[in-house]
Design a protein around this motif. Structure first.
Motif, short mmCIF file in Angstrom:
data_model
loop_
_atom_site.label_atom_id
_atom_site.label_comp_id
_atom_site.label_asym_id
_atom_site.label_seq_id
_atom_site.Cartn_x
_atom_site.Cartn_y
_atom_site.Cartn_z
N TRP A 48 0.83 -1.20 0.00
CA TRP A 48 0.00 0.00 0.00
C TRP A 48 0.87 1.26 0.00
CZ3 TRP A 48 -0.87 3.89 3.69
CH2 TRP A 48 -1.95 4.71 3.43
N LEU A 49 1.94 1.25 0.80
CA LEU A 49 2.81 2.40 0.88
C LEU A 49 3.61 2.62 -0.40
CD1 LEU A 49 4.16 1.97 4.50
CD2 LEU A 49 2.60 3.75 3.68
N GLN A 50 3.85 1.55 -1.14
CA GLN A 50 4.66 1.66 -2.34
C GLN A 50 3.83 2.01 -3.57
OE1 GLN A 50 6.93 -1.87 -3.21
NE2 GLN A 50 8.70 -0.64 -3.71
N GLY A 51 2.52 1.93 -3.48
CA GLY A 51 1.64 2.18 -4.62
C GLY A 51 1.90 3.48 -5.36
N PRO A 52 1.95 4.63 -4.67
CA PRO A 52 2.18 5.89 -5.39
C PRO A 52 3.52 5.92 -6.12
CG PRO A 52 1.42 6.32 -3.16
CD PRO A 52 1.68 4.85 -3.26
N TYR A 53 4.52 5.26 -5.57
CA TYR A 53 5.83 5.26 -6.23
C TYR A 53 5.79 4.37 -7.48
CZ TYR A 53 7.05 7.38 -1.84
OH TYR A 53 7.08 8.21 -0.77
N PHE A 54 5.08 3.26 -7.40
CA PHE A 54 4.96 2.41 -8.57
C PHE A 54 4.16 3.11 -9.67
CE2 PHE A 54 6.64 -1.21 -6.31
CZ PHE A 54 7.31 -1.86 -7.32
N TYR A 55 3.22 3.93 -9.30
CA TYR A 55 2.48 4.69 -10.31
C TYR A 55 3.46 5.54 -11.11
CZ TYR A 55 -0.24 8.18 -12.65
OH TYR A 55 -0.74 8.99 -13.62
N GLU A 56 4.35 6.22 -10.41
CA GLU A 56 5.35 7.06 -11.09
C GLU A 56 6.26 6.23 -11.99
OE1 GLU A 56 5.69 10.35 -11.34
OE2 GLU A 56 3.84 10.54 -10.19
N VAL A 57 6.66 5.05 -11.51
CA VAL A 57 7.52 4.18 -12.31
C VAL A 57 6.80 3.75 -13.58
CG1 VAL A 57 8.65 1.91 -12.38
CG2 VAL A 57 8.91 3.37 -10.38
N TYR A 58 5.55 3.29 -13.43
CA TYR A 58 4.79 2.85 -14.61
C TYR A 58 4.54 4.02 -15.56
CZ TYR A 58 3.62 -1.44 -12.04
OH TYR A 58 3.66 -2.61 -11.35
N ALA A 59 4.17 5.17 -15.02
CA ALA A 59 3.82 6.31 -15.87
C ALA A 59 5.04 6.88 -16.59
CB ALA A 59 3.16 7.40 -15.02
N SER A 60 6.24 6.64 -16.07
CA SER A 60 7.45 7.18 -16.70
C SER A 60 7.97 6.30 -17.84
CB SER A 60 8.55 7.36 -15.65
OG SER A 60 9.02 6.10 -15.21
N ILE A 62 8.20 4.31 -21.45
CA ILE A 62 7.87 4.58 -22.85
C ILE A 62 7.70 3.22 -23.54
CG2 ILE A 62 8.66 5.63 -25.00
CD1 ILE A 62 8.54 7.81 -23.01
N ILE A 63 6.54 3.01 -24.13
CA ILE A 63 6.28 1.76 -24.85
C ILE A 63 5.88 2.12 -26.27
CG2 ILE A 63 4.82 -0.30 -25.00
CD1 ILE A 63 4.56 -0.19 -21.95
N GLY A 64 6.61 1.59 -27.24
CA GLY A 64 6.31 1.88 -28.65
C GLY A 64 6.50 3.34 -29.00
N GLY A 65 7.40 4.02 -28.31
CA GLY A 65 7.69 5.42 -28.61
C GLY A 65 6.73 6.40 -27.96
N ALA A 66 5.75 5.91 -27.21
CA ALA A 66 4.78 6.81 -26.57
C ALA A 66 4.78 6.55 -25.06
CB ALA A 66 3.39 6.56 -27.14
N PRO A 67 4.56 7.60 -24.29
CA PRO A 67 4.48 7.40 -22.83
C PRO A 67 3.29 6.50 -22.48
CG PRO A 67 4.31 9.75 -23.39
CD PRO A 67 4.38 8.99 -24.66
N VAL A 68 3.42 5.80 -21.40
CA VAL A 68 2.35 4.91 -20.94
C VAL A 68 1.15 5.76 -20.52
CG1 VAL A 68 1.73 3.23 -19.16
CG2 VAL A 68 3.97 3.13 -20.24
N SER A 69 -0.02 5.33 -20.95
CA SER A 69 -1.24 6.09 -20.64
C SER A 69 -1.75 5.76 -19.23
CB SER A 69 -2.33 5.77 -21.66
OG SER A 69 -2.74 4.42 -21.51
N LEU A 70 -2.59 6.64 -18.71
CA LEU A 70 -3.23 6.42 -17.42
C LEU A 70 -4.06 5.14 -17.47
CD1 LEU A 70 -3.92 7.34 -14.56
CD2 LEU A 70 -5.76 8.71 -15.53
N ASP A 71 -4.68 4.87 -18.62
CA ASP A 71 -5.48 3.66 -18.78
C ASP A 71 -4.63 2.40 -18.61
OD1 ASP A 71 -7.99 2.31 -19.55
OD2 ASP A 71 -6.87 1.75 -21.36
N LEU A 72 -3.44 2.38 -19.20
CA LEU A 72 -2.56 1.22 -19.08
C LEU A 72 -2.05 1.07 -17.65
CD1 LEU A 72 -1.15 -1.19 -20.31
CD2 LEU A 72 0.70 0.34 -21.03
N VAL A 73 -1.69 2.18 -17.00
CA VAL A 73 -1.24 2.12 -15.61
C VAL A 73 -2.35 1.54 -14.73
CG1 VAL A 73 -0.52 3.49 -13.61
CG2 VAL A 73 0.44 3.98 -15.87
N SER A 74 -3.57 1.99 -14.96
CA SER A 74 -4.71 1.47 -14.20
C SER A 74 -4.88 -0.02 -14.41
CB SER A 74 -6.00 2.19 -14.60
OG SER A 74 -5.90 3.56 -14.37
#
Length: 120
Positions: A48-60, A62-74
């Motif tokens: 639970w405590l690590q969740g916000p940090y993993f969000y940043e890792v996932y959101a940062s 790049i897949i296929g030349g585009a940043p990861v979308s909020l939908d994919l992170v979700s």
């Protein structure tokens, strides 16, 4: 939220102990409970405590030349929760058969490897 849950658990524990017989637990039980609960809640809250940090890792990422979308992170978070729900009972039975201490140590090692593998 968590504080209210703790208070509710304490109240329920007090009610159940007052209605039961007046047996006192063997010496050292309270100490064992305190040590166990400290480790138990530390491990429980680690994800639970690590969740916000993993969000940043996932959101940062790049897949296929585009940043990861909020939908994919979700979806990644939902897959993680779903996997836990599906595999939890099986892993629980395995840990019960091999021992809780061994299961806790394996969890710590795997969780550390997982956390280190996403360092950015």
């Amino acid at each position: 939220g968590l504080g209210m849950l703790w208070v509710l658990a304490k109240l329920l524990d007090r009610d159940s102990s007052s209605s039961s017989s007046s047996e006192t637990p063997p010496p050292g039980v309270r100490s064992l409970q305190t040590r166990f609960l400290a480790v138990f809640w530390l491990l429980r809250m680690s994800d639970w405590l690590q969740g916000p940090y993993f969000y940043e890792v996932y959101a940062s990422k790049i897949i296929g030349g585009a940043p990861v979308s909020l939908d994919l992170v979700s979806k990644l978070f939902l897959i993680g929760f779903g996997t836990t729900g599906l595999l939890g009972p099986s892993v629980g039975r395995l840990v019960d058969s091999k021992g809780r201490k061994a299961g806790t140590l394996v969890f710590c090692v795997l969780y550390t490897i997982g956390a280190l593998s996403v360092r950015s």
